[in-house]
Design a protein around this motif. Structure first.
Motif, mmCIF file in Angstrom:
data_model
loop_
_atom_site.group_PDB
_atom_site.id
_atom_site.type_symbol
_atom_site.label_atom_id
_atom_site.label_comp_id
_atom_site.label_asym_id
_atom_site.label_seq_id
_atom_site.Cartn_x
_atom_site.Cartn_y
_atom_site.Cartn_z
ATOM 1 N N LEU A 197 0.611 5.420 0.636
ATOM 2 C CA LEU A 197 -0.167 6.570 1.098
ATOM 3 C C LEU A 197 0.666 7.830 0.899
ATOM 4 O O LEU A 197 1.842 7.869 1.264
ATOM 5 C CB LEU A 197 -0.527 6.419 2.580
ATOM 6 N N ARG A 255 0.850 -1.185 0.000
ATOM 7 C CA ARG A 255 0.000 0.000 0.000
ATOM 8 C C ARG A 255 0.889 1.240 0.000
ATOM 9 O O ARG A 255 1.951 1.241 0.623
ATOM 10 C CB ARG A 255 -0.936 0.012 1.209
ATOM 11 N N THR A 270 3.368 -1.017 3.947
ATOM 12 C CA THR A 270 2.844 0.288 3.546
ATOM 13 C C THR A 270 3.975 1.298 3.443
ATOM 14 O O THR A 270 4.847 1.367 4.323
ATOM 15 C CB THR A 270 1.788 0.790 4.546
ATOM 16 N N PHE A 307 -4.237 7.351 -1.966
ATOM 17 C CA PHE A 307 -4.030 6.002 -1.440
ATOM 18 C C PHE A 307 -4.052 4.995 -2.579
ATOM 19 O O PHE A 307 -4.859 5.103 -3.504
ATOM 20 C CB PHE A 307 -5.135 5.674 -0.423
#
Length: 321
Positions: free
Chosen positions: A26, A24, A97, A54
Motif C-alpha cells: 500500500l 500486499r 503488508t 494498492f
C-alpha cells in the motif's frame, strides 16, 4: 453448485494456508509514483504504484515455511521522497503488508494482515495515515453524529465497526465519507496534507457479504418449528411405547440421539472434509435423507405398543394364577 452458493463463495477471502504466503503493498504517498522490483516469481517481480495505490500478490509458494523477499523501491516522480528497499521474511499461512509513507525518518511499515471476515456481520477497518504521529483521526457516524472511533495517526490496529455510513475527520477537517458493508475488510489510507487538504482512499481487501444475514431468519424459523415438532413427538413416542419400568431410560436414549447427531456435526466441521461450506451442508442433507429412509423402514414394520391392552392382559394373567 447453485447460484446462491457461488454468489456467497465469491466473497470468501483468499487466506494463505500451509505452504503459501501473501504480500500486499500500500502506498500512502499521493502524487508520487514508485516502482517496486523484487524476486517475486513471473511478472510480479516488477510492480508500479501510482500515487495512493494498492497491490496484492495473491498466494505465493513458500519453501521450508517461508519466502525471503528481496526488493528495491525506485522513485519515478521527481521531488518525491526516496523509500529504501531491503529484505523481508514472509512466513507461510500469513498475509504480510508493506505500507509506504514519507513522514519522519521511518519511510515504510511492515505488518501482518488479517483478512478474515468479522463473525458479527460487522466491518473491519485499518487506518493507515501518512502523517505526524500526534494528529488524531475521528470516525463519526453520519446519522447519529456519535464518535465511533478516535485514534492517533500512527495507530494501525484493525478495528471492528458497525455497517453504517461514516465521516472521517482530522481535527475539524472532513477528509472522507464512506459506507461500510457487512463482512468487508478495509484499509483506509490517508496521505499527508497538501495545501491543507488530505488525499485518502478506501481499499477493499476482502469483499463484503453479498447477502444479508436476515435471509437466515426463514431457515431458522423452519428449523425451529421442525425441531419442536420432532422433539416433542419423539419424547411422547418414547414415553408411550415403553413399559413402565423403562420410560425414563428410553426418553434418555431419545435425547442421547441428539447428542450423537451433534458429535457427527462437530467431527465433520472440525476435520474440514470440504473446502466449500456449501458442500458440507449438502453432506448433512444427504445424511438426513438417509436417516429418513431408515426411519421409514422401521416405521413400516413397527408394531405399536398399546399400554392399556398390555395392562389388561397382565390383569388377566394375574387372575389366572
Amino acid at each position: 453448485m447453485n447460484k446462491t452458493a457461488r454468489s456467497l463463495q465469491r466473497t470468501y477471502p483468499t487466506l494463505p494456508d500451509a505452504g503459501t504466503t501473501q504480500l500486499r503493498i500500500l502506498s500512502g504517498i499521493p502524487d508520487c509514483d514508485y516502482r517496486v522490483r523484487s524476486n517475486l516469481p513471473g511478472e510480479q517481480d516488477t510492480v508500479t504504484l501510482y500515487g495512493i495505490d494498492f497491490y496484492s500478490s495473491g498466494s505465493l509458494a513458500t519453501s521450508n515455511g517461508s519466502f525471503t523477499l528481496v526488493y528495491t523501491i525506485d522513485r519515478l516522480t521527481k521531488g518525491c521522497p526516496d523509500v529504501e528497499g531491503g529484505t523481508q521474511l514472509l512466513v507461510e499461512a500469513t498475509a504480510h503488508t508493506l505500507f509506504l509513507r514519507s513522514e519522519h525518518m521511518v519511510s515504510k511499515l511492515w505488518y501482518v494482515d488479517d483478512l478474515q471476515k468479522s463473525n458479527k456481520s460487522k466491518a473491519l477497518v485499518r487506518t493507515l495515515a501518512n502523517m505526524a504521529a500526534g494528529k488524531r483521526i475521528v470516525w463519526q457516524e453520519v446519522r447519529s453524529g456519535n464518535t465511533a472511533l478516535e485514534l492517533q495517526a500512527r495507530n494501525y490496529d484493525l478495528h471492528e465497526l458497525n455497517t453504517i455510513e461514516y465521516q472521517v475527520f482530522i481535527g475539524q477537517q472532513l477528509i472522507h465519507q464512506q459506507m461500510l458493508r457487512p463482512g468487508g475488510v478495509y484499509a483506509f489510507v490517508i496521505g499527508p496534507a497538501s495545501n491543507e487538504d488530505h488525499s485518502s482512499h478506501m481499499f477493499e481487501l476482502t469483499e463484503p457479504n453479498s447477502m444479508s444475514m436476515l435471509w437466515l431468519i426463514p431457515q431458522y424459523v423452519v428449523m425451529s418449528l421442525g425441531e419442536v415438532m420432532f422433539s416433542v413427538t419423539g419424547l411422547e413416542f418414547s414415553y408411550s411405547q415403553a413399559p413402565p419400568s423403562l420410560k425414563s431410560l428410553l426418553q434418555a436414549c431419545w435425547l442421547l440421539t441428539v447428542a450423537f447427531g451433534n458429535v457427527i456435526v462437530v467431527i465433520i466441521a472440525e476435520l474440514k472434509f470440504f473446502k466449500s461450506q456449501a458442500n458440507e451442508f449438502f453432506l448433512f442433507a444427504g445424511l438426513m435423507f438417509l436417516d429418513m429412509l431408515i426411519f421409514m423402514w422401521f416405521a413400516f414394520y413397527y408394531v405399536s405398543y398399546d399400554e392399556v391392552a398390555a395392562m389388561h392382559q397382565r390383569k388377566l394373567i394375574k387372575k389366572r394364577h
